[in-house]
Design an enzyme around this catalytic site. Structure first.
Site, mmCIF file in Angstrom:
data_model
loop_
_atom_site.group_PDB
_atom_site.id
_atom_site.type_symbol
_atom_site.label_atom_id
_atom_site.label_comp_id
_atom_site.label_asym_id
_atom_site.label_seq_id
_atom_site.Cartn_x
_atom_site.Cartn_y
_atom_site.Cartn_z
ATOM 1 N N ARG A 1 0.729 -1.302 -0.135
ATOM 2 C CA ARG A 1 -0.070 -0.003 0.001
ATOM 3 C C ARG A 1 0.898 1.293 0.292
ATOM 4 O O ARG A 1 0.366 2.226 0.112
ATOM 5 C CB ARG A 1 -1.007 -0.022 1.421
ATOM 6 C CG ARG A 1 -0.388 -0.289 2.612
ATOM 7 C CD ARG A 1 -1.393 -0.277 3.556
ATOM 8 N NE ARG A 1 -1.416 -1.351 4.441
ATOM 9 C CZ ARG A 1 -1.955 -1.313 5.505
ATOM 10 N NH1 ARG A 1 -2.542 -0.344 6.091
ATOM 11 N NH2 ARG A 1 -2.081 -2.508 6.297
ATOM 12 N N LYS B 1 -2.631 0.527 -8.113
ATOM 13 C CA LYS B 1 -2.924 -0.428 -7.328
ATOM 14 C C LYS B 1 -1.658 -0.877 -6.418
ATOM 15 O O LYS B 1 -0.579 -0.540 -6.751
ATOM 16 C CB LYS B 1 -3.530 -1.562 -7.955
ATOM 17 C CG LYS B 1 -4.726 -1.104 -8.803
ATOM 18 C CD LYS B 1 -5.304 -2.479 -9.805
ATOM 19 C CE LYS B 1 -6.610 -1.909 -10.458
ATOM 20 N NZ LYS B 1 -6.995 -2.645 -11.348
ATOM 21 N N GLY C 1 3.331 -4.963 -3.951
ATOM 22 C CA GLY C 1 4.516 -5.509 -3.229
ATOM 23 C C GLY C 1 4.159 -7.129 -2.726
ATOM 24 O O GLY C 1 4.926 -7.765 -3.126
ATOM 25 N N GLU C 2 3.094 -7.195 -2.020
ATOM 26 C CA GLU C 2 2.781 -8.703 -1.717
ATOM 27 C C GLU C 2 2.288 -9.476 -2.683
ATOM 28 O O GLU C 2 2.488 -10.752 -3.047
ATOM 29 C CB GLU C 2 1.897 -8.676 -0.487
ATOM 30 C CG GLU C 2 2.620 -7.834 0.874
ATOM 31 C CD GLU C 2 1.389 -7.350 1.720
ATOM 32 O OE1 GLU C 2 1.311 -7.779 2.732
ATOM 33 O OE2 GLU C 2 0.939 -6.263 0.999
#
Lengths: 334, 253
Positions: free
Chosen positions: B9, B202, B205-206
């Site tokens: 985020r 959007k 990362g994960e």
């Protein structure tokens, strides 16, 4: 706790190096690539029988004759200060001793191969060191130098701070001997070479003699590990095959070395005897590979592999290596 | 107040606040410039380091800044990224059941091509393709690098990384992938803008890491399927020993 400073000497001849070792009477150690000894010195812990860091490291990499690879009529001679990367890059070895080049490329990773040496790998005496397994398959020998006191002796006076001084008396002679690699091992991680007193100067291995026609021998290397580099082997295996009229030479025509399946590098004698004089057809090689199990007694390692897995996979590695070595012996390009 | 600004985020929330702060600052700059130039603020625009009006009047940003100082007006502005109006609290739920709002819905897919030696259980991942909807790629090499790194982590989890309490001593025996484990990698950045993210971004990362491991494990299972009587790999990391055990129908060790 502060440690006493370790001295560092750079002899320029092997004789000078062993004289220095004699002078320190067991309190100095030979260093070449340093990939094993430096982490040990840094930790303050040392290998077998050493309660403390050496007083002095004797660096043999400035001795010109130890930095050479010589290809002769019947022997290849490799200096003790030659790093693995130079074995990898040697054009003759790359074309005739594939297994040695591949074994050199299996040690740690490129950064380590740039510094680490074959001789150092042998002196560490680990049961599955890549350099040790290939040396066993090539019937390699090491040249060992030692300086002995002729008259009188030297005495080391160890002070409470850990520093030692050497009192020299008399003269010394330098003795030399060649030792088969099979005789190097006193046990797992224990070498018969005492690197506080003795110096390995060279490693040599025979070049098979072709009795008829072009060279008809080949070598191959096969290794399994938890990842492709920078890992101790789950299993490794080196093979040398000599053919005569499409049969394996009856006498010493095949060498199969493998690890870690015993306290030191192990030759698959049963398989070697079985193959002597036979035509190396695929089913013969497969049967020989199964026979390799007769000489293997691997241990279970939680971090690497179980004994059962090693026993299941060893014949595959031996068969792969035999197949490839035979192909090379027949002159088939990879 | 959106918790840790990491993971998926960071660009979404921090980026949103930065866009808001930059917009606010621009409004203030144009407001002051409008006074000096005696023009309507909404008619002005910033070009290079000047504020310009359509009829050719202009003032440099340095002069605007000096005017800020003369007026005693702070050069700092605040930016806020607040999505709570879009996600009203569900008052029918108690505080434990109430979901933390998560406006990040991301999608991605990985493909893995593997080669398994069914005699030894050794695996080589030959190629991976990763497609991720990032909404909008703010920094393209960074997004690609994030995905390539995620594939590496996913590969490590799939094939080798494991802590064995009492045995693992450090990175010497906690096996991370090295460059030699890495496959050919292809990254596809899909850009379907999100509704609320700044410029449509959007999270990534994960999200990039999650599909890599199952893609590799599914590929291994499919590769060994015929030889393993349809059994599939059920444990990660899928070490050669576990794969061989699956092939032989033995209990995985």
């Amino acid at each position: 706790m502060t440690q006493p400073e370790t001295g560092y000497l750079t002899p320029t001849t092997p004789q000078e190096a062993v004289e220095m070792l004699r002078g320190y009477a067991g309190h100095a150690r030979v260093i070449a690539g340093g990939t094993d000894i430096l982490p040990d010195v840094a930790k303050g812990a040392l290998t077998a029988g050493q309660a403390h860091a050496p007083d002095c490291l004797i660096d043999i990499t400035r001795i010109p004759e130890l930095g050479k690879i010589e290809v002769g009529e019947s022997w290849v001679i490799v200096g003790a200060a030659v790093p693995f990367v130079r074995l990898r890059e040697h054009p003759y070895l790359a074309s005739r001793f594939h297994a040695l080049v591949d074994a050199a490329a299996s040690v740690g990773a490129l950064a380590i191969q740039t510094s680490a040496t074959w001789a150092g790998n042998l002196v560490q005496a680990l049961p599955a060191a890549d350099g040790a397994i290939i040396a066993a398959a090539l019937d390699a020998e090491v040249r060992v130098l030692v300086a002995r006191s002729e008259t009188g002796h030297s005495t080391v006076v160890r002070s409470e701070t850990g520093h030692s001084t050497v009192e020299e008396t008399g003269h010394s002679t330098v003795e030399e001997r060649w030792l088969p690699v099979a005789d190097l091992y006193a046990g797992p991680g224990r070498s018969r070479i005492d690197s506080t007193r003795e110096l390995v100067t060279h490693i040599r291995f025979p070049i098979p003699v072709s009795t008829w026609g072009p060279p008809c021998w080949g070598t191959a290397w096969r290794r399994a590990g938890r990842r492709p580099s920078l890992v101790l082997p789950t299993l490794n295996c080196a093979v040398k095959v000599e053919l005569e009229r499409d049969r394996i030479l009856p006498a010493a025509g095949v060498a199969i070395a493998m690890g870690p399946v015993g306290p030191c590098p192990v030759r698959a004698h049963s398989a070697e005897v079985f193959l002597a004089g036979k035509e190396p057809r695929p089913e013969v090689l497969a049967e020989a590979a199964q026979l390799a199990l007769c000489d293997a007694d691997p241990r279970s390692s939680v971090l690497r592999a179980s004994r059962e897995y090693r026993l299941a996979v060893l014949p595959v590695l031996v068969e792969d290596a035999l197949t490839r070595a035979v192909r090379r012996a027949r002159g088939v390009q990879d | 107040d959106s918790g840790i600004q990491g993971a998926s985020r960071a660009t979404y929330f921090v980026g949103g606040a930065v866009v808001n702060a930059a917009t606010n600052l621009r409004d203030e700059v144009l407001g002051v410039a409008a006074e000096v130039l005696d023009r309507a603020p909404e008619s002005l625009f910033i070009l290079s380091s000047n504020v310009i009006s359509p009829d050719g009047q202009q003032i440099s940003l340095a002069e605007v800044a000096a005017e800020f100082d003369r007026l005693g007006k702070s050069r700092r502005t605040l930016g806020i990224f607040d999505l709570s109006p879009y996600f009203p609290e569900d008052t029918t739920l108690n505080s434990v059941e109430a979901p933390q709002y998560a406006p990040l819905f991301v999608t991605g897919a990985h493909l893995a091509e593997v080669e398994v030696d069914t005699r030894t259980g050794e695996v080589r991942v030959l190629k991976m393709v990763a497609a991720h909807d990032v909404g909008r790629a703010v920094n393209r090499p960074d997004a690609q690098g994030q995905i390539e790194g995620a594939m590496m982590m996913g590969l490590g989890a799939a094939l080798m990384e494991e802590v064995l309490p009492g045995h693992t001593t450090g990175f010497a025996d906690y096996y991370l992938p090295t460059v030699k484990s890495m496959p050919e990698m292809e990254v596809i950045l899909v850009e379907v803008p999100s509704r609320y993210g700044p410029y449509g971004v959007k999270g990534l990362g994960e999200a990039a890491m999650l599909p890599a491991t199952p893609a590799i494990i599914n590929a291994i299972s499919r590769a060994i399927g015929p030889a393993a009587g349809g059994r599939r790999v059920r444990t990660i990391p899928a070490t050669p020993e576990r794969i061989l055990a699956t092939l032989r129908g033995e209990d995985e060790r």
